[in-house]
Design an enzyme around this catalytic site. Sequence first.
Site: not given
Ligand SMILES: *Cc1c(COP(=O)(O)O)cnc(C)c1O
Length: 428
Positions: A144, A239, A267
């Site tokens: 994701y 990511d 995060k």
């Molecule tokens: C949470 C997450 C996102 C998206 O971040 P948001 O602040 O919710 O838009 C993207 N990549 C990874 C790996 C994530 O865990």
Amino acid sequence: MNRTRSKSAFEEAQTVFPGGVNSPVRAFKAVGGSPVFIDRAKGAYLYDIDGNAYIDYVQSWGAMVLGHVQERVVAAIQKAVEQGTSFGAPSPLETRLGQLLQERIPYLERLRMVSSGTEATMSAIRLARAVTGRDKLVKFIGCYHGHSDSFLVQAGSGVATLGLPNSPGVTQSTAQDTIALPYNDIEALKLCFEQEGESIACVIIEAVAGNMGLIEADKVFIDTIRQLTSETGTLFIIDEVMTGFRASYEGATSLYEVEPDLLCFGKVVGGGFPMALFGGKKEYMDQIAPLGGVYQAGTLSGNPVAMTAGYETLSALTPEVFTGMERLTNQLCQGLRELATVYKVPLQVVQVGTMFGFFFNSKPVRNFEDSKSSDQSLFAKVHTMLLERGIYLAPSQYESNFMSAVHTKADIDQTLVAFASVFGELYG
Ligand SMILES: *Cc1c(COP(=O)(O)O)cnc(C)c1O
């Protein structure tokens, strides 16, 4: 446990928000029942509006690495608020956090602050496309990267929870440029590069996947991505929005000892505020406006309160603090494995740094297919029974769980007692 107020709050919220929530996984669709509505949080605990307490292993999806309402962070935020909550002009708070990030993550030669992980990954692929003059991107099934159009192809997290292969509303032409490959599958990766190598702008991955449950990539898989992308002039994006300052003290990149071209963080770095960033090699990042032509902007980017929360959080997160959290995570995971043996539960427990996850599966889980083959109705049952016992876990098997710096050995013991009671009831 009485949760009547949460139930009626959920009903009321459904008259305002689609599904009653502002982010799908919060609706508890995967585990059934009704979501817990939160009144407040403190340390390792969540308190709902019916007055129940829960040991919180979601910690706002990992963001609250120091636990909720950490004194030092709160004091700094309060002071920052009084200095102004948004300037729309640069402030040294941005540079201070940026420099701290560069100290921890040497690959961030240049970086840009944004307001969400979605923005970070979306901007990173725009840059990769501009740098390479190519359109296609490679992602991995079950990973994701936020909810921008290009990534909603066989995505993990809430998309997987709801069983959507792709999202309606994403145009065919956008989806066409996204190649989704199975995670940890070197042959598929090699074949893809043989066929499409010269048209791929970037490969993006969660080097430790936290959005299809918790799954580690093989080191050789990551190394192969690095090699193939280097050979073909393709950008490699890691990511780290979830894994940054979680998968190891620095994140997944240092765990795999790999140098990506671009990285995304979110995060933890916002200390509980809407804040994220992307960055990497100077030669690429300097192509972003105003230096270069790749446009990227944000009204609230570099927000002073978020910058303060991020700075205080990362400053307080010392290697010693991290090691303590990691040890506690290990104790919980070891305890779970022992319980699984005692009660003969087909359980796979995965730990990476201060992240942990579990699958009801008799075999190790290495990709999204494996993850999907786990017993999801059992997951739902166990989740519900643990919630009743005051243990708040991520409400989907496609999500990771997180330790905070203020969870204690007593919290771990209480959690294991709750698991034992649930397994005893189901398997005793
Ligand atoms: C949470 C997450 C996102 C998206 O971040 P948001 O602040 O919710 O838009 C993207 N990549 C990874 C790996 C994530 O865990």
